[in-house]
Structures are given as C-alpha cells and as structure tokens.
Design a protein around this motif. Sequence first.
Motif, PDB file in Angstrom:
ATOM      1  N   ALA A 208       0.833  -1.210   0.000  1.00 22.33           N
ATOM      2  CA  ALA A 208       0.000   0.000   0.000  1.00 22.33           C
ATOM      3  C   ALA A 208       0.865   1.256   0.000  1.00 22.33           C
ATOM      4  O   ALA A 208       0.560   2.233  -0.701  1.00 22.33           O
ATOM      5  N   LEU A 209       1.958   1.234   0.752  1.00 19.49           N
ATOM      6  CA  LEU A 209       2.842   2.398   0.817  1.00 19.49           C
ATOM      7  C   LEU A 209       3.575   2.617  -0.511  1.00 19.49           C
ATOM      8  O   LEU A 209       3.792   3.762  -0.920  1.00 19.49           O
ATOM      9  N   GLU A 210       3.949   1.537  -1.178  1.00 19.99           N
ATOM     10  CA  GLU A 210       4.591   1.671  -2.490  1.00 19.99           C
ATOM     11  C   GLU A 210       3.614   2.262  -3.505  1.00 19.99           C
ATOM     12  O   GLU A 210       3.982   3.114  -4.320  1.00 19.99           O
ATOM     13  N   GLU A 211       2.368   1.815  -3.453  1.00 23.19           N
ATOM     14  CA  GLU A 211       1.343   2.362  -4.340  1.00 23.19           C
ATOM     15  C   GLU A 211       1.097   3.832  -4.031  1.00 23.19           C
ATOM     16  O   GLU A 211       0.888   4.649  -4.935  1.00 23.19           O
ATOM     17  N   ASP A 212       1.131   4.173  -2.752  1.00 22.39           N
ATOM     18  CA  ASP A 212       0.910   5.565  -2.350  1.00 22.39           C
ATOM     19  C   ASP A 212       2.027   6.468  -2.867  1.00 22.39           C
ATOM     20  O   ASP A 212       1.767   7.581  -3.332  1.00 22.39           O
ATOM     21  N   GLU A 213       3.260   5.987  -2.815  1.00 23.97           N
ATOM     22  CA  GLU A 213       4.381   6.788  -3.312  1.00 23.97           C
ATOM     23  C   GLU A 213       4.254   7.015  -4.815  1.00 23.97           C
ATOM     24  O   GLU A 213       4.487   8.120  -5.310  1.00 23.97           O
ATOM     25  N   ARG A 214       3.870   5.970  -5.552  1.00 22.90           N
ATOM     26  CA  ARG A 214       3.671   6.118  -6.999  1.00 22.90           C
ATOM     27  C   ARG A 214       2.544   7.106  -7.279  1.00 22.90           C
ATOM     28  O   ARG A 214       2.640   7.947  -8.176  1.00 22.90           O
TER      29      ARG A 214
ATOM     30  N   GLU B  58      12.160  17.806 -18.399  1.00 28.69           N
ATOM     31  CA  GLU B  58      11.738  18.729 -17.350  1.00 28.69           C
ATOM     32  C   GLU B  58      11.008  17.986 -16.235  1.00 28.69           C
ATOM     33  O   GLU B  58      11.228  18.252 -15.047  1.00 28.69           O
ATOM     34  N   VAL B  59      10.141  17.059 -16.615  1.00 27.18           N
ATOM     35  CA  VAL B  59       9.390  16.296 -15.614  1.00 27.18           C
ATOM     36  C   VAL B  59      10.330  15.394 -14.823  1.00 27.18           C
ATOM     37  O   VAL B  59      10.225  15.287 -13.592  1.00 27.18           O
ATOM     38  N   LYS B  60      11.262  14.764 -15.511  1.00 27.99           N
ATOM     39  CA  LYS B  60      12.224  13.896 -14.819  1.00 27.99           C
ATOM     40  C   LYS B  60      13.045  14.689 -13.805  1.00 27.99           C
ATOM     41  O   LYS B  60      13.262  14.237 -12.673  1.00 27.99           O
ATOM     42  N   MET B  61      13.503  15.872 -14.208  1.00 23.35           N
ATOM     43  CA  MET B  61      14.310  16.688 -13.310  1.00 23.35           C
ATOM     44  C   MET B  61      13.497  17.172 -12.116  1.00 23.35           C
ATOM     45  O   MET B  61      13.998  17.238 -10.992  1.00 23.35           O
TER      46      MET B  61
ATOM     47  N   LEU C 238      10.893  15.645 -10.711  1.00 24.73           N
ATOM     48  CA  LEU C 238      10.690  14.521  -9.795  1.00 24.73           C
ATOM     49  C   LEU C 238      11.985  14.161  -9.067  1.00 24.73           C
ATOM     50  O   LEU C 238      11.964  13.798  -7.885  1.00 24.73           O
ATOM     51  N   LYS C 239      13.102  14.287  -9.764  1.00 24.84           N
ATOM     52  CA  LYS C 239      14.393  14.029  -9.114  1.00 24.84           C
ATOM     53  C   LYS C 239      14.641  15.041  -8.004  1.00 24.84           C
ATOM     54  O   LYS C 239      15.098  14.686  -6.910  1.00 24.84           O
ATOM     55  N   ASP C 240      14.330  16.312  -8.283  1.00 28.22           N
ATOM     56  CA  ASP C 240      14.497  17.363  -7.273  1.00 28.22           C
ATOM     57  C   ASP C 240      13.598  17.120  -6.059  1.00 28.22           C
ATOM     58  O   ASP C 240      13.929  17.533  -4.942  1.00 28.22           O
ATOM     59  N   LEU C 241      12.460  16.464  -6.291  1.00 30.02           N
ATOM     60  CA  LEU C 241      11.539  16.158  -5.193  1.00 30.02           C
ATOM     61  C   LEU C 241      11.984  14.936  -4.396  1.00 30.02           C
ATOM     62  O   LEU C 241      11.352  14.588  -3.398  1.00 30.02           O
TER      63      LEU C 241
ATOM     64  N   ILE D 171      10.593   7.473 -11.110  1.00 27.37           N
ATOM     65  CA  ILE D 171      10.527   8.556 -12.100  1.00 27.37           C
ATOM     66  C   ILE D 171      10.189   7.986 -13.474  1.00 27.37           C
ATOM     67  O   ILE D 171       9.321   8.507 -14.183  1.00 27.37           O
ATOM     68  N   ASP D 172      10.863   6.901 -13.851  1.00 27.69           N
ATOM     69  CA  ASP D 172      10.601   6.273 -15.152  1.00 27.69           C
ATOM     70  C   ASP D 172       9.162   5.770 -15.231  1.00 27.69           C
ATOM     71  O   ASP D 172       8.509   5.900 -16.277  1.00 27.69           O
ATOM     72  N   TRP D 173       8.669   5.190 -14.147  1.00 30.11           N
ATOM     73  CA  TRP D 173       7.286   4.690 -14.130  1.00 30.11           C
ATOM     74  C   TRP D 173       6.304   5.846 -14.317  1.00 30.11           C
ATOM     75  O   TRP D 173       5.350   5.754 -15.099  1.00 30.11           O
ATOM     76  N   THR D 174       6.540   6.942 -13.607  1.00 34.14           N
ATOM     77  CA  THR D 174       5.641   8.096 -13.674  1.00 34.14           C
ATOM     78  C   THR D 174       5.639   8.716 -15.060  1.00 34.14           C
ATOM     79  O   THR D 174       4.580   9.007 -15.631  1.00 34.14           O
TER      80      THR D 174
END
Length: 219
Positions: free
Chosen positions: A59-65, A85-88, A90-93, A100-103
């Motif tokens: 559940a926690l892994e799903e929540d993070e995604r 831009e999106v990858k950077m 998410l990396k900054d976050l 990141i790749d999944w998102t």
Amino acid sequence: MKDETEASVITGIERQKRNKKRYNVYVDEEYTCSVHEDILIKNRLLKGEQIDAQRLKQALEEDERHEAYLKAIRFVAVRPRSVQEVKMKLKDLGYEADLIDWTVGRLLEQKYLDDADFAKLWTEQRIQYQRKGRNAVRYELAQKGLSRDEISNALSAVDTEEEMEGALIVGRKKWKTVSGERMDRKRKTMAFLLRRGYTSSLVNDVMRRLSDEELENEE
C-alpha cells in the motif's frame, strides 16, 4: 507493527487537517503511516481490518507512486513540459530513478507528455510572442532534452516572414534607443538581435531594412 508473518489490526483512520485527501493510519493503536484516500479505498484500509507487514508495504509503495504521479500532473498543468523537465522535477523532489521512469511512462501513455508537440508549441510561443530567433529556440529546446530531429522538425515549421517581422519589431525599438554615430548604433543593434538568437543572415536583412527606413524618414 508485528513481523511479516503476524497480522495486526488497523485501529484508527484519521483524515489529516492540512491535506483533506490524506489519512493517517493507526495499527495496533500506534501511528503507522499516511496514505492518499485513493490508496486507502483501493487497498481496503479500514478500521478493524487485519493487515500484515507485506500488505502495508504494498500500500505504501502504491501511495508513493500515486503521489509522484499527482505531483507530475500538477507540474505539467501549469504549462506544457518536456520529458526531461518532468524527470528533473521529480528528481528534485527526491524520487528514485525507477519511480521517475514509471511516472513518466504513465504520462506518456496518457498523452500528457509529447516532446514533438512540446517542441512545436515552444517554438511557436518563443518566436511569435517572445520575439526570439531560431538559434535561441534551438538552444532552449536542447537544454530541455529535445532530440535533434524534434528540434529540426519544430524549426522547419517556422514562418520565415513571421520571424523577420518579429526581428524588425524588436530591432526598430532597439535602433531608436541606442545612441552614438550611425555605425555604432548599427553595431549595437546587430549585437542585440544576435543575442536574441536571430541568424546572422536575418540580422543583416533587418539592418538593411532599418537603414532604408531611416533614410526614407530623413528625406
């Protein structure tokens, strides 16, 4: 929380005060984690429900995604973004590469991201409304992770006359504000246009037009 072989009991579900979409989960009378309401419902995290460590981890892994996806959606909602831009962002976050790749993959599937379309929109906006030249646009797109083909295709659609008109507008404004002898004014205006990313050939054409206009006004 007990070990993976023992089941515990969810003893409390509490909505957060600051974020109404997230809920604190208490297991065996102790605060254990917080999850988005979508994950709460999907995983049936209900008060009185038995839960083991493996199910909670899932559940926690799903929540993070889910959270990474929502943050990416909010990021692209402000204006169109490139994949890089999106990858950077998410990396900054603080998200890991796999997440990141999944998102990004999900956003691509849902057509929220498309670098070819982004390149065309960015080029149009910069040339038509920001009065930038194609050299500046080429550099900006490269910085945003666009491929050579994507950049080339976007720039090939640029209307040369429209780019010229933009250069004339900013060139006239600069020409009127610079001081000094005629050659000095010409040098300063040319340098200004080149810094805005216009090609040298286009800048030369603009300067000829500006010189002709000034001569006509003097007559």
